[in-house]
Design an enzyme around this catalytic site. Structure first.
Site, PDB file in Angstrom:
ATOM      1  N   ASP A   1       8.448  77.547  44.825  1.00 42.81           N
ATOM      2  CA  ASP A   1       9.921  76.442  44.791  1.00 42.81           C
ATOM      3  C   ASP A   1      10.602  77.115  45.996  1.00 42.81           C
ATOM      4  O   ASP A   1      10.454  78.171  46.415  1.00 42.81           O
ATOM      5  CB  ASP A   1      10.183  76.415  43.479  1.00 42.81           C
ATOM      6  CG  ASP A   1      11.855  75.486  43.555  1.00 42.81           C
ATOM      7  OD1 ASP A   1      11.645  74.494  44.153  1.00 42.81           O
ATOM      8  OD2 ASP A   1      12.698  76.097  43.177  1.00 42.81           O
TER       9      ASP A   1
ATOM     10  N   ASP B   1      14.565  75.627  46.807  1.00 42.32           N
ATOM     11  CA  ASP B   1      15.869  75.963  46.120  1.00 42.32           C
ATOM     12  C   ASP B   1      16.118  76.824  45.153  1.00 42.32           C
ATOM     13  O   ASP B   1      15.495  76.368  43.895  1.00 42.32           O
ATOM     14  CB  ASP B   1      16.394  74.444  46.072  1.00 42.32           C
ATOM     15  CG  ASP B   1      16.344  73.485  47.077  1.00 42.32           C
ATOM     16  OD1 ASP B   1      16.893  74.059  48.300  1.00 42.32           O
ATOM     17  OD2 ASP B   1      16.147  72.383  46.886  1.00 42.32           O
TER      18      ASP B   1
ATOM     19  N   GLY C   1      15.063  70.739  40.383  1.00 41.85           N
ATOM     20  CA  GLY C   1      13.651  70.593  40.694  1.00 41.85           C
ATOM     21  C   GLY C   1      13.379  68.988  40.781  1.00 41.85           C
ATOM     22  O   GLY C   1      12.235  68.700  41.045  1.00 41.85           O
TER      23      GLY C   1
ATOM     24  N   ARG D   1      16.042  63.489  44.636  1.00 42.93           N
ATOM     25  CA  ARG D   1      17.629  63.040  44.755  1.00 42.93           C
ATOM     26  C   ARG D   1      18.017  62.144  43.991  1.00 42.93           C
ATOM     27  O   ARG D   1      19.061  62.205  43.396  1.00 42.93           O
ATOM     28  CB  ARG D   1      17.760  62.674  46.193  1.00 42.93           C
ATOM     29  CG  ARG D   1      19.271  62.744  46.632  1.00 42.93           C
ATOM     30  CD  ARG D   1      19.076  62.444  48.304  1.00 42.93           C
ATOM     31  NE  ARG D   1      18.404  63.280  48.989  1.00 42.93           N
ATOM     32  CZ  ARG D   1      17.946  63.066  50.341  1.00 42.93           C
ATOM     33  NH1 ARG D   1      18.051  62.029  50.782  1.00 42.93           N
ATOM     34  NH2 ARG D   1      17.069  64.066  50.931  1.00 42.93           N
TER      35      ARG D   1
ATOM     36  N   SER E   1      12.346  68.985  47.494  1.00 43.36           N
ATOM     37  CA  SER E   1      13.251  68.518  48.523  1.00 43.36           C
ATOM     38  C   SER E   1      12.768  67.914  50.031  1.00 43.36           C
ATOM     39  O   SER E   1      11.958  68.346  50.456  1.00 43.36           O
ATOM     40  CB  SER E   1      14.072  69.781  48.671  1.00 43.36           C
ATOM     41  OG  SER E   1      15.125  69.462  49.857  1.00 43.36           O
TER      42      SER E   1
ATOM     43  N   ASN F   1      14.620  67.832  52.400  1.00 40.76           N
ATOM     44  CA  ASN F   1      15.470  68.716  53.207  1.00 40.76           C
ATOM     45  C   ASN F   1      14.674  70.191  53.592  1.00 40.76           C
ATOM     46  O   ASN F   1      14.951  70.699  54.389  1.00 40.76           O
ATOM     47  CB  ASN F   1      16.790  69.083  53.029  1.00 40.76           C
ATOM     48  CG  ASN F   1      17.586  67.651  52.932  1.00 40.76           C
ATOM     49  OD1 ASN F   1      17.953  67.323  54.033  1.00 40.76           O
ATOM     50  ND2 ASN F   1      18.301  67.340  51.986  1.00 40.76           N
TER      51      ASN F   1
ATOM     52  N   ASP G   1      12.533  78.481  39.438  1.00 34.88           N
ATOM     53  CA  ASP G   1      13.837  78.720  38.809  1.00 34.88           C
ATOM     54  C   ASP G   1      14.005  77.420  37.757  1.00 34.88           C
ATOM     55  O   ASP G   1      14.881  77.798  37.050  1.00 34.88           O
ATOM     56  CB  ASP G   1      14.957  79.073  39.892  1.00 34.88           C
ATOM     57  CG  ASP G   1      15.195  77.797  40.392  1.00 34.88           C
ATOM     58  OD1 ASP G   1      14.440  77.055  40.999  1.00 34.88           O
ATOM     59  OD2 ASP G   1      16.398  77.376  40.679  1.00 34.88           O
TER      60      ASP G   1
HETATM   61  C1  BG6 Z   1      14.902  70.410  44.604  1.00 35.47           C
HETATM   62  C2  BG6 Z   1      16.432  70.804  43.906  1.00 35.47           C
HETATM   63  O1  BG6 Z   1      14.420  71.363  45.212  1.00 35.47           O
HETATM   64  O2  BG6 Z   1      15.328  69.366  45.469  1.00 35.47           O
HETATM   65  C3  BG6 Z   1      17.017  69.550  43.494  1.00 35.47           C
HETATM   66  O3  BG6 Z   1      16.269  71.778  42.838  1.00 35.47           O
HETATM   67  C4  BG6 Z   1      17.347  68.611  44.433  1.00 35.47           C
HETATM   68  O4  BG6 Z   1      18.525  69.998  42.877  1.00 35.47           O
HETATM   69  C5  BG6 Z   1      15.823  68.143  44.880  1.00 35.47           C
HETATM   70  O5  BG6 Z   1      17.586  67.088  43.707  1.00 35.47           O
HETATM   71  C6  BG6 Z   1      15.786  67.126  46.096  1.00 35.47           C
HETATM   72  O6  BG6 Z   1      16.659  67.556  47.183  1.00 35.47           O
HETATM   73  P1  BG6 Z   1      16.925  66.807  48.321  1.00 35.47           P
HETATM   74  O7  BG6 Z   1      17.270  67.913  49.488  1.00 35.47           O
HETATM   75  O8  BG6 Z   1      15.654  66.095  49.000  1.00 35.47           O
HETATM   76  O9  BG6 Z   1      17.980  65.982  48.262  1.00 35.47           O
HETATM   77 MG    MG Z   2      14.466  75.544  42.256  1.00 39.96          MG
END
Ligand code: BG6
Ligand code: MG
Length: 213
Positions: A9, A11, A46, A49, A116, A118, A170
């Site tokens: 993972d 984040d 996890g 968004r 994510s 991002n 996590d």
């Molecule tokens: C996960 C995070 O890795 O990504 C979440 O643990 C988050 O908290 C999710 O909501 C989506 O992320 P992003 O960057 O696409 O908004």
């Molecule tokens: Mg995580």
């Protein structure tokens, strides 16, 4: 080694971005006058968004239209992207690089499995954009954790059977996702107390690697 691949993972496992997610949601919640705290934030880990926004909206005093929700998710993401602009390799969590180097030297493939969107920006920020053998992220999947889709995709991109993969997570949703995908899982951070995890460690720096040799 016991596994042919390890899927991480992002984040909260590779990088400290969890605090940036918290700050972004907190700013949005304050602007909207919605109660928000770290306990609520923990349940957003996890998950995607839009699903994270739904968790935040459980405390809202009114309902929001789809248009408003889209705007709010975008607003939070803009704050978040501002915070992650300053990421550097120093934001990589303790033990990550040593753990990854050891695995690679011993022939284990390394992948990212993150909800994510991002992910590419974050990996570039910490200087690991060309490091992993495969990257599966929120841009490529329909169902976020606890659905196993992102981990199964990572295994597929590596060409390795899910049963030969270990996941590092996590978040509770992530531990569930790994198990649902037929993979063993090392719970770190918050998941050090998750009784479903195959292995547990406070951080990768504290994990006894002999357990997977
Ligand atoms: C996960 C995070 O890795 O990504 C979440 O643990 C988050 O908290 C999710 O909501 C989506 O992320 P992003 O960057 O696409 O908004
Ligand atoms: Mg995580």
């Amino acid at each position: 080694m016991k596994y042919k691949a390890v899927i991480f993972d992002l984040d909260g496992v590779i990088v400290t971005t969890d605090e940036c997610h918290y700050k972004g949601w907190k700013k949005l919640a304050d602007e909207e006058g919605i109660y928000f705290d770290r306990e609520i934030n923990r349940r957003q880990r996890g998950v995607s968004r839009m699903e994270s926004l739904e968790v935040l909206l459980e405390k809202a005093e009114r309902t929001y239209t789809q248009e408003e929700k889209t705007e709010m998710a975008e607003r939070k993401n803009n704050y978040y992207r501002e915070y992650i602009k300053s990421l550097t390799p120093a934001d990589t969590l303790p033990g990550v690089m040593d753990f990854c180097s050891y695995l690679r030297e011993n022939g284990v493939k390394l992948a990212i499995g993150s909800s994510s969107k991002n992910t590419p920006t974050i990996l570039a920020g910490i200087g690991l954009d060309n490091y992993f053998d495969a990257v599966a992220d929120g841009n490529q999947i329909k169902n976020s954790k606890p659905d196993p889709e992102v981990f199964l995709l990572a295994a597929k991109l590596l060409g390795i059977d899910p049963a030969d993969c270990m996941v590092v997570e996590d978040a509770e949703a992530g531990v569930e996702a790994a198990l649902a995908g037929g993979m063993d899982v090392l719970g770190v951070g918050d998941s050090v107390v998750n009784t479903n995890a195959t292995y547990k460690a406070e951080s990768l720096a504290k994990f006894n690697i002999d357990l997977i040799k």
